[in-house]
Scaffold this active site. Structure first.
Site, PDB file in Angstrom:
ATOM      1  N   CYS A 108      -3.669  -2.206 -15.325  1.00 28.37           N
ATOM      2  CA  CYS A 108      -3.283  -1.128 -14.736  1.00 28.37           C
ATOM      3  C   CYS A 108      -2.632  -1.266 -13.130  1.00 28.37           C
ATOM      4  O   CYS A 108      -2.723  -0.907 -12.228  1.00 28.37           O
ATOM      5  CB  CYS A 108      -4.630  -0.249 -14.335  1.00 28.37           C
ATOM      6  SG  CYS A 108      -5.772  -1.441 -14.159  1.00 28.37           S
ATOM      7  N   HIS A 142       1.199  -1.462  -0.006  1.00 25.92           N
ATOM      8  CA  HIS A 142      -0.046  -0.166  -0.274  1.00 25.92           C
ATOM      9  C   HIS A 142       1.016   1.103   0.119  1.00 25.92           C
ATOM     10  O   HIS A 142       0.654   1.896  -0.957  1.00 25.92           O
ATOM     11  CB  HIS A 142      -1.043  -0.359   1.141  1.00 25.92           C
ATOM     12  CG  HIS A 142      -1.758   1.210   1.283  1.00 25.92           C
ATOM     13  ND1 HIS A 142      -1.356   2.626   1.538  1.00 25.92           N
ATOM     14  CD2 HIS A 142      -3.219   1.645   0.677  1.00 25.92           C
ATOM     15  CE1 HIS A 142      -2.636   3.381   1.852  1.00 25.92           C
ATOM     16  NE2 HIS A 142      -3.906   2.926   1.132  1.00 25.92           N
TER      17      HIS A 142
END
Length: 855
Positions: free
Chosen positions: A810, A434
């Site tokens: 992506c 993250h």
């Protein structure tokens, strides 16, 4: 003209021991770059001393004990000439043994030089050769010359005596024997273990060859104006035109670069004497030669030269060493000056080096006090005071104080703190954790997986491997480009997004044949993407929009709602916020496509994990604390990233996707009124079955129809799927007929294909790569064999079922040049990556198109 004997003629006709002439059989891959460059200088009719080039094969045979006809080599030069030998590898970056000067000097020649140039310089020549020969050829300890004192004849006699004492023989007097010894030592040095490992670390193949050049000496010492130096016409750090270099009187080789305080300036300078003033004619000739070399060799060159009694000699030319920012400016200037075509300028810049221009960097000349290391997750560097929570980071930002946010690992609720921080350091995580993904998206320096540093959140301390302790408020520097944590503040080098940088990217845009979009979640991200001329947004992660403090409480209230109607009522309050978000994105992108991923993460990520947060939530929702903790416990999952998230939420809790679809369509109408028509792209995450797509499509179509009726406006949209489960790739033929596009989310797809947590892989991935389990970290470089095959299967089956299907990736791999090459070859329409990786991707795409054109 020199009269050649039969041995000299033999050298001229030998392809392995070749006189360097304009048309001699010399090539970079047989004799090395130095030999080839010298031949080019000869063709330009520059004053290059006579040179013989030995091929890779000849040097290899020397290493094996088979010397060439050394007498024939010596016979190529005037009888009284001294010689030097320099290495000539295929790539100058691979290095080679050091040059040996003044070969051929002996007692008789020394006496002659004493008469012509004076005893002092003659003794200096002889002494230099004796000591070099002893250390490099006879392999004697350099310490044996520590007791040599004085200058001139005294130093020479002491050096000769030391040699004779150590070897129990006289110093060799035969020039051919001296040359043979030098050739043998340099050939064997190239094959040594340490030399081989060193050049392989620089990218040289294990069997890389070495050539040698034997050149007539231009002394650089004598009674007249003599010396040596180097000159270049460009600054190595900035790439700007500037005469740079050094010149040292009474010196040889590259002595001027050894930091001698007596070195002179090249051009006129108020601080001291210059070469331009000492020998103006030689200086003018030198700069003319340098300009000619730039034009004809099609490169910025550093010229090695010698002035001998006022006359100029060009010994060599090497490619100017340059920083990343200088590399861009040099390539563009050469193209602007019509020396190279634009396509070649594009090919001369390594795409990854552009990241150094996009962010502040630690000055390469600064001293580093490294206190920890981790994975270089997001490039750039920043200095700030240590904080340990997102709240502290926001408070620090409000005071105008730069800070470094340190977390064990970040989560979506840390987003606000990451926005406020100057850099982020985490103890855990990998290249697609993250913190890494968000850091790259924000252009925020980030180091993850710094497990060697011990983090104590209670005491608010980090402990370095060497035992030093750093507390909250202490100043550190984070270098996200190489994964280092430094103590204190250091000197920085600013970003270099100038006209030259933009010109290079404009040229790249003209030749690239695959689209480059950006992953952007906020207006700031979108503006960055727009500034870098991204072809739209390929991934907008909507969940990041809900972590604003003003929205988080409403989101939590929705999670605690008991019925669908209650959830819809709460989501009505989030609707205008989402609509404003999307409207801003559409307006910033000005008609460029914007692909919005519907809500993806598990709902538990929006709930507080600690007791204090749970009490605050109970108070905000006017619920008993026990009800809050019980509900949070009930929502917990053993493996939430494989649980109730993505499309599964859309199917089981449809109100969230209905609200988001309405916000997208209402924003579409608003943005289209005062700008180019907007055609939003809506992407369904974590799909694994056709029926999931059918259900969501039916729901979204119904919302679209309602909005059209309510607003009396028409619009179109494209619905697609984010392929991030292996099953979605394998069943693409069933899914594609319901979609306008498939966008492969390679972060999760890699995670699920390997059964490997992308957040935890950093703990052992370096061991796996080192031991050859994986050639590269699959989260950093796309796994072509495994994950790549799933991409190809999904693309092939999807397009067969839906011929006009748009294909893209992506995931973070989208900014990786190797991954872009794979996507281009596989027929993908575009790749999408973090905004600050868009320039890298654009240049890589251009280079791939140029390579394809060349064939």
């Amino acid at each position: 003209m020199l009269h050649l004997n039969t041995k000299g003629a033999a050298v001229q006709n030998n392809p392995h021991t070749t006189l360097v002439t304009a048309d001699g059989p010399i090539a970079n891959d047989t004799h090395g770059g130095r030999a080839k460059c010298l031949q080019r200088l000869v063709r330009l009719d520059l004053p290059v001393p006579r040179t013989v080039a030995l091929s890779f094969d000849a040097v290899q045979k020397i290493a094996e004990g088979h010397l060439p006809d050394v007498d024939a080599v010596v016979a190529q030069f005037p009888k009284e000439a001294l010689l030097c030998v320099r290495p000539s590898s295929q790539d100058p970056d691979w290095g080679g043994p050091g040059a040996v000067l003044n070969i051929g000097i002996n007692g008789a020649r020394f006496d002659e030089f004493c008469q012509t140039m004076g005893e002092e310089p003659a003794a200096a020549l002889y002494t230099r050769f004796v000591q070099t020969y002893a250390i490099n050829v006879a392999r004697l300890d350099p310490d044996m010359f520590d007791d040599v004192t004085g200058d001139g004849r005294a130093a020479l006699e002491q050096s000769l005596w030391a040699y004779e004492q150590e070897t129990e023989e006289s110093f060799p007097q035969d020039p051919a024997k001296q040359l043979a010894g030098v050739l043998r030592s340099m050939a064997r040095a190239w094959g040594g273990t340490s030399a081989r490992l060193l050049r392989q670390a620089k990218g040289a193949p294990a069997d890389a060859g070495l050539g040698l050049v034997v050149q007539e000496m231009a002394f650089g010492v004598g009674t007249g104006q003599c010396g040596s130096g180097v000159l270049q016409l460009v600054d190595s750090d900035t790439g700007l035109p500037q005469i740079k270099g050094r010149y040292l009187s009474q010196s040889q080789g590259r002595d001027a670069l050894q930091g001698d305080s007596e070195a002179l300036y090249l051009t006129k300078d108020p601080r001291g004497m210059s070469l331009e003033e000492l020998v103006p004619d030689a200086f003018a000739e030198l700069t003319q030669h340098a300009a000619l070399m730039r034009a004809k060799l099609r490169e910025e060159m550093q010229v090695e030269f010698v002035v001998q009694d006022g006359a100029l000699h060009i010994l060599d030319g090497v490619r100017v060493v340059r920083s990343s920012r200088a590399a861009v400016r040099i390539a563009v200037r050469l193209a602007d000056d019509k020396i190279i075509p634009r396509e070649e300028a594009l090919m001369r810049v390594e795409p990854r080096t552009l990241t150094e221009l996009l962010h502040r960097q630690v000055d390469p000349k600064t001293k580093r006090d490294v206190i920890g290391r981790g994975i270089a997750a997001s490039p750039g560097a920043a200095t700030g005071r240590i904080v340990f929570s997102a709240t502290e980071a926001q408070a620090s930002a409000s005071r105008g104080e730069p800070c470094i946010l340190i977390r064990r690992e970040t989560s979506p609720e840390d987003i606000r703190g990451m926005h406020a921080a100057s850099a982020v350091l985490t103890e855990r995580g990998g290249i697609t954790s993250h913190a890494a993904v968000i850091g790259r998206g924000l252009g925020l320096p980030c180091v993850v997986g710094a497990s060697s540093m011990k983090l104590n959140l209670k005491k608010k301390q980090i402990t370095a491997p060497d035992g030093r302790v750093f507390n909250a408020g202490d100043e550190i520097t984070l270098d996200g480009s190489n994964g280092e944590v430094l103590a204190g503040s250091v000197k920085m080098q600013e970003a270099a997004l100038d006209e030259t940088f933009n010109k290079l990217l404009d040229w790249a845009e003209q030749v690239a044949d695959i689209g480059i979009r950006a992953n952007a979640d906020t207006p700031a991200d979108a503006q960055t993407a727009r500034n870098f001329n991204a072809h739209g947004i390929g991934l907008c992660r909507t969940e990041h929009m809900f972590f604003d403090p003003g929205r988080l409480t409403v989101m939590r209230e929705m999670i605690f709602a008991e019925t669908g109607e209650d959830r819809r009522a709460v989501l009505e309050r989030l609707l205008p916020m989402q609509r404003d978000d999307f409207t801003q994105l559409f307006r910033i992108m000005q008609g460029q496509p914007v692909c919005i991923r519907l809500f993806d993460p598990p709902l538990h990520e929006f709930l507080p994990a600690d007791r204090i947060g749970q009490r605050e939530l109970a108070e905000a929702l006017n619920l008993p604390l026990s009800d809050v903790t019980r509900r949070i416990e009930a929502m917990s999952e053993y493996n939430p990233m494989l649980g109730l998230r993505g499309v599964r939420l859309g199917v089981t809790v449809p109100e969230i996707y209905e609200m988001q679809a309405r916000a997208i369509f209402e924003a579409t109408i608003a943005a289209s009124k005062d700008g180019e028509p907007v055609v939003p792209e809506i992407m369904i995450p974590l799909v694994s079955a056709k029926r999931e797509v059918e259900l969501i499509k039916t729901s979204v179509d119904a919302v679209a129809a309602a909005v059209r009726t309510e607003s009396d406006a028409s619009f179109t949209y494209r619905l697609g799927v984010m392929v991030e489960t292996p099953r979605a790739a394998l069943r693409a033929a069933e899914i594609a007929p319901h979609c306008a596009f498939l966008s492969f989310g390679t972060n999760d797809l890699t995670q699920m294909t390997y059964g490997l947590s992308r957040d935890d892989a950093g703990r052992f991935m370096s061991d796996y790569v080192q031991q050859g389990v994986y050639s590269e970290d699959p989260f950093h470089v796309l796994d072509i064999e495994g994950v790549g095959e799933l991409l190809q299967l999904g693309a092939e089956r999807g397009r067969k079922a839906q011929p006009g299907l748009t294909l893209s990736i992506c995931g973070e791999h989208g900014g990786n040049p190797e991954s872009i090459a794979f996507c281009r070859e596989s027929g993908f329409d575009y790749v999408s990556c973090s905004p600050f990786r868009v320039p890298v991707a654009r240049l890589a795409a251009a280079q791939l198109a140029i390579q394809h054109k060349i064939g």
